[in-house]
Design an enzyme around this catalytic site. Structure first.
Site, PDB file in Angstrom:
ATOM      1  N   LYS A  87       0.810  -1.226   0.000  1.00 36.30           N
ATOM      2  CA  LYS A  87       0.000   0.000   0.000  1.00 36.30           C
ATOM      3  C   LYS A  87       0.845   1.279   0.000  1.00 36.30           C
ATOM      4  O   LYS A  87       0.487   2.272  -0.634  1.00 36.30           O
ATOM      5  CB  LYS A  87      -0.954   0.007   1.195  1.00 36.30           C
ATOM      6  CG  LYS A  87      -2.114  -0.982   1.066  1.00 36.30           C
ATOM      7  CD  LYS A  87      -3.073  -0.840   2.225  1.00 36.30           C
ATOM      8  CE  LYS A  87      -4.236  -1.800   2.132  1.00 36.30           C
ATOM      9  NZ  LYS A  87      -5.216  -1.607   3.212  1.00 36.30           N
ATOM     10  N   ASP A  99      -9.953   2.980   2.247  1.00 35.50           N
ATOM     11  CA  ASP A  99     -10.155   2.344   3.562  1.00 35.50           C
ATOM     12  C   ASP A  99     -10.969   3.267   4.476  1.00 35.50           C
ATOM     13  O   ASP A  99     -11.806   2.808   5.252  1.00 35.50           O
ATOM     14  CB  ASP A  99      -8.805   2.020   4.227  1.00 35.50           C
ATOM     15  CG  ASP A  99      -8.212   0.717   3.711  1.00 35.50           C
ATOM     16  OD1 ASP A  99      -8.967  -0.101   3.146  1.00 35.50           O
ATOM     17  OD2 ASP A  99      -6.994   0.512   3.868  1.00 35.50           O
ATOM     18  N   GLY A 113      -4.163   0.621  17.971  1.00 31.87           N
ATOM     19  CA  GLY A 113      -3.296   0.398  16.825  1.00 31.87           C
ATOM     20  C   GLY A 113      -2.718   1.695  16.303  1.00 31.87           C
ATOM     21  O   GLY A 113      -3.262   2.789  16.563  1.00 31.87           O
ATOM     22  N   TYR A 116     -11.740  -9.529  10.436  1.00 29.80           N
ATOM     23  CA  TYR A 116     -12.945 -10.260  10.010  1.00 29.80           C
ATOM     24  C   TYR A 116     -12.749 -11.775   9.986  1.00 29.80           C
ATOM     25  O   TYR A 116     -13.620 -12.514   9.515  1.00 29.80           O
ATOM     26  CB  TYR A 116     -13.464  -9.753   8.661  1.00 29.80           C
ATOM     27  CG  TYR A 116     -12.447  -9.714   7.572  1.00 29.80           C
ATOM     28  CD1 TYR A 116     -12.038 -10.863   6.924  1.00 29.80           C
ATOM     29  CD2 TYR A 116     -11.884  -8.505   7.191  1.00 29.80           C
ATOM     30  CE1 TYR A 116     -11.100 -10.824   5.932  1.00 29.80           C
ATOM     31  CE2 TYR A 116     -10.932  -8.445   6.191  1.00 29.80           C
ATOM     32  CZ  TYR A 116     -10.540  -9.617   5.574  1.00 29.80           C
ATOM     33  OH  TYR A 116      -9.598  -9.570   4.585  1.00 29.80           O
TER      34      TYR A 116
HETATM   35  P1  NAP Z   1       0.043  -2.813  10.293  1.00 29.45           P
HETATM   36  O1  NAP Z   1       0.287  -1.529   9.573  1.00 29.45           O
HETATM   37  O2  NAP Z   1       1.076  -3.882  10.202  1.00 29.45           O
HETATM   38  O3  NAP Z   1      -0.219  -2.466  11.849  1.00 29.45           O
HETATM   39  C1  NAP Z   1      -0.377  -3.500  12.759  1.00 29.45           C
HETATM   40  C2  NAP Z   1      -0.852  -2.955  14.100  1.00 29.45           C
HETATM   41  O4  NAP Z   1      -1.113  -4.086  14.953  1.00 29.45           O
HETATM   42  C3  NAP Z   1       0.160  -2.093  14.821  1.00 29.45           C
HETATM   43  O5  NAP Z   1      -0.506  -1.182  15.636  1.00 29.45           O
HETATM   44  C4  NAP Z   1       0.903  -3.146  15.670  1.00 29.45           C
HETATM   45  O6  NAP Z   1       1.536  -2.583  16.825  1.00 29.45           O
HETATM   46  C5  NAP Z   1      -0.236  -4.024  16.092  1.00 29.45           C
HETATM   47  N1  NAP Z   1       0.193  -5.382  16.417  1.00 29.45           N
HETATM   48  C6  NAP Z   1       0.511  -6.365  15.528  1.00 29.45           C
HETATM   49  N2  NAP Z   1       0.849  -7.491  16.199  1.00 29.45           N
HETATM   50  C7  NAP Z   1       0.766  -7.198  17.509  1.00 29.45           C
HETATM   51  C8  NAP Z   1       0.995  -7.964  18.702  1.00 29.45           C
HETATM   52  N3  NAP Z   1       1.392  -9.239  18.660  1.00 29.45           N
HETATM   53  N4  NAP Z   1       0.799  -7.365  19.885  1.00 29.45           N
HETATM   54  C9  NAP Z   1       0.392  -6.074  19.954  1.00 29.45           C
HETATM   55  N5  NAP Z   1       0.167  -5.303  18.857  1.00 29.45           N
HETATM   56  C10 NAP Z   1       0.348  -5.862  17.664  1.00 29.45           C
HETATM   57  O7  NAP Z   1      -1.308  -3.505   9.812  1.00 29.45           O
HETATM   58  P2  NAP Z   1      -2.627  -2.755   9.274  1.00 29.45           P
HETATM   59  O8  NAP Z   1      -2.584  -2.727   7.803  1.00 29.45           O
HETATM   60  O9  NAP Z   1      -2.782  -1.486  10.036  1.00 29.45           O
HETATM   61  O10 NAP Z   1      -3.779  -3.804   9.661  1.00 29.45           O
HETATM   62  C11 NAP Z   1      -4.232  -3.926  11.001  1.00 29.45           C
HETATM   63  C12 NAP Z   1      -5.470  -4.801  11.071  1.00 29.45           C
HETATM   64  O11 NAP Z   1      -6.537  -4.208  10.348  1.00 29.45           O
HETATM   65  C13 NAP Z   1      -5.280  -6.186  10.444  1.00 29.45           C
HETATM   66  O12 NAP Z   1      -5.945  -7.109  11.263  1.00 29.45           O
HETATM   67  C14 NAP Z   1      -5.968  -6.095   9.118  1.00 29.45           C
HETATM   68  O13 NAP Z   1      -6.461  -7.352   8.676  1.00 29.45           O
HETATM   69  C15 NAP Z   1      -7.103  -5.163   9.479  1.00 29.45           C
HETATM   70  N6  NAP Z   1      -7.618  -4.479   8.291  1.00 29.45           N
HETATM   71  C16 NAP Z   1      -8.915  -4.740   7.975  1.00 29.45           C
HETATM   72  C17 NAP Z   1      -9.466  -4.118   6.868  1.00 29.45           C
HETATM   73  C18 NAP Z   1     -10.905  -4.399   6.529  1.00 29.45           C
HETATM   74  O14 NAP Z   1     -11.327  -4.033   5.423  1.00 29.45           O
HETATM   75  N7  NAP Z   1     -11.690  -4.957   7.440  1.00 29.45           N
HETATM   76  C19 NAP Z   1      -8.697  -3.252   6.074  1.00 29.45           C
HETATM   77  C20 NAP Z   1      -7.374  -3.005   6.439  1.00 29.45           C
HETATM   78  C21 NAP Z   1      -6.832  -3.648   7.554  1.00 29.45           C
HETATM   79  P3  NAP Z   1       3.029  -1.984  16.727  1.00 29.45           P
HETATM   80  O15 NAP Z   1       2.897  -0.595  16.192  1.00 29.45           O
HETATM   81  O16 NAP Z   1       3.512  -2.038  18.116  1.00 29.45           O
HETATM   82  O17 NAP Z   1       3.801  -2.905  15.795  1.00 29.45           O
END
Ligand code: NAP
Length: 274
Positions: A69, A105, A126, A215
């Site tokens: 992205k 998004d 997050g 989801y």
């Molecule tokens: P990302 O940029 O990699 O961010 C991940 C986030 O999760 C960060 O805040 C990270 O904390 C935290 N995290 C990951 N593993 C962790 C752990 N073991 N313990 C504590 N915190 C943890 O990912 P993203 O793109 O933002 O996506 C985040 C979530 O949103 C995912 O589950 C994704 O599937 C979901 N999402 C859903 C949609 C939808 O359409 N429903 C769209 C986009 C994303 P740190 O900063 O400390 O690393």
């Protein structure tokens, strides 16, 4: 002729489990719009060449997913305000030999937050890409914003970048939820195969809305706890479908049907995969 149909695709690494083809093909069927939708898997280094080659070969646009992205925004010739503010693009379209980037998004998040009051404390869990899109939606609201993240510095940087004077908390800080009218999980915690998200929702407002972007599973531990307390909930499929809707319009030139048919198909697919 099939070859004259507009074609779009989802690009990711991996991408074969993406639900985007199911969403787009359902809407193509429902609208009777000619078109096709494929999956392109490519490694990070190959993203730009893979996308440009396909655009030159007739692809009209792509949905972009993990981990491309941010690169998608960088390779674009033009970007929407939302994509620039969020710092990432999940949609690229090809217009007159130029790549236009957008981030939808935040549209999906707005759909999930339709019944949010827009006032009262908001808890954002997050500080990654999805949290950035959520903060884009919240940043102009006059409300107390509390960001919880494992890495504190990342939450601080996020708030500073959006010019939001948020309170930053650790993930286990129960106080952060006190009187909250909105709770958003924008981490992967609670997803199948990931650690659970532990959140004490007992102090949230009685009419609070709890939205989980995860989801798989659809009813996460967070949403189950919210339901148990009688709070309102929104799940990750609402966002997933909501972010796909404007992309469908841009790729195929027709509005996606505004009914729940696609959700039924997604629920069946998630059940099949579980
Ligand atoms: P990302 O940029 O990699 O961010 C991940 C986030 O999760 C960060 O805040 C990270 O904390 C935290 N995290 C990951 N593993 C962790 C752990 N073991 N313990 C504590 N915190 C943890 O990912 P993203 O793109 O933002 O996506 C985040 C979530 O949103 C995912 O589950 C994704 O599937 C979901 N999402 C859903 C949609 C939808 O359409 N429903 C769209 C986009 C994303 P740190 O900063 O400390 O690393």
């Amino acid at each position: 002729m099939v070859s004259d149909w507009p074609k779009a695709a989802v690009v990711g690494w991996p991408a074969k489990h993406s639900l985007s083809p199911l969403i787009m093909k359902t809407w193509l069927d429902e609208t009777g719009q000619p078109g096709d939708y494929a999956i392109i898997e490519c490694e990070p280094d190959a993203f730009e060449s893979a996308v440009r080659e396909r655009f030159h070969a007739g692809l009209v646009g792509v949905n972009v997913t993990v981990p491309h992205k941010e690169t998608a925004l960088k390779v674009a010739d033009e970007a929407s305000d939302a994509a620039r503010a969020i710092g990432a693009a999940n949609v690229l379209v090809w217009r007159q030999n130029r790549i236009l980037a957008d981030n939808t998004d935040h549209v999906g998040i707005a759909r999930a937050l339709e019944s949010d009051s827009g006032s009262g404390p908001a808890v954002l869990i997050g500080a990654g890409g999805a949290a950035r899109a959520a903060l884009y939606n919240l940043k102009d609201q006059r409300r107390d914003i509390r960001i919880l993240n494992r890495t504190r510095s990342r939450a601080e940087a996020l708030a500073a970048e959006f010019g939001v004077s948020a309170h930053i908390h650790t993930l286990d800080d129960a106080q952060a939820y006190q009187d909250a009218s909105l709770v958003i999980n924008a981490t992967s915690l609670g997803m199948t195969g990931q650690p659970p998200l532990t959140a004490d929702l007992s102090g949230t407002a009685e009419d609070a809305l709890v939205f989980d972007m995860v989801y798989a599973p659809l009813k996460t531990g967070l949403l189950a706890e919210a339901e148990r307390l009688g709070r309102r909930t929104a799940d990750g499929l609402v966002m997933l479908v909501g972010q796909a809707r404007p992309a469908f319009g841009r790729f195929f030139g027709a509005s996606a049907p505004d009914h729940d048919g696609v959700r039924q198909g997604l629920l069946a697919e998630l059940e099949r995969r579980a």
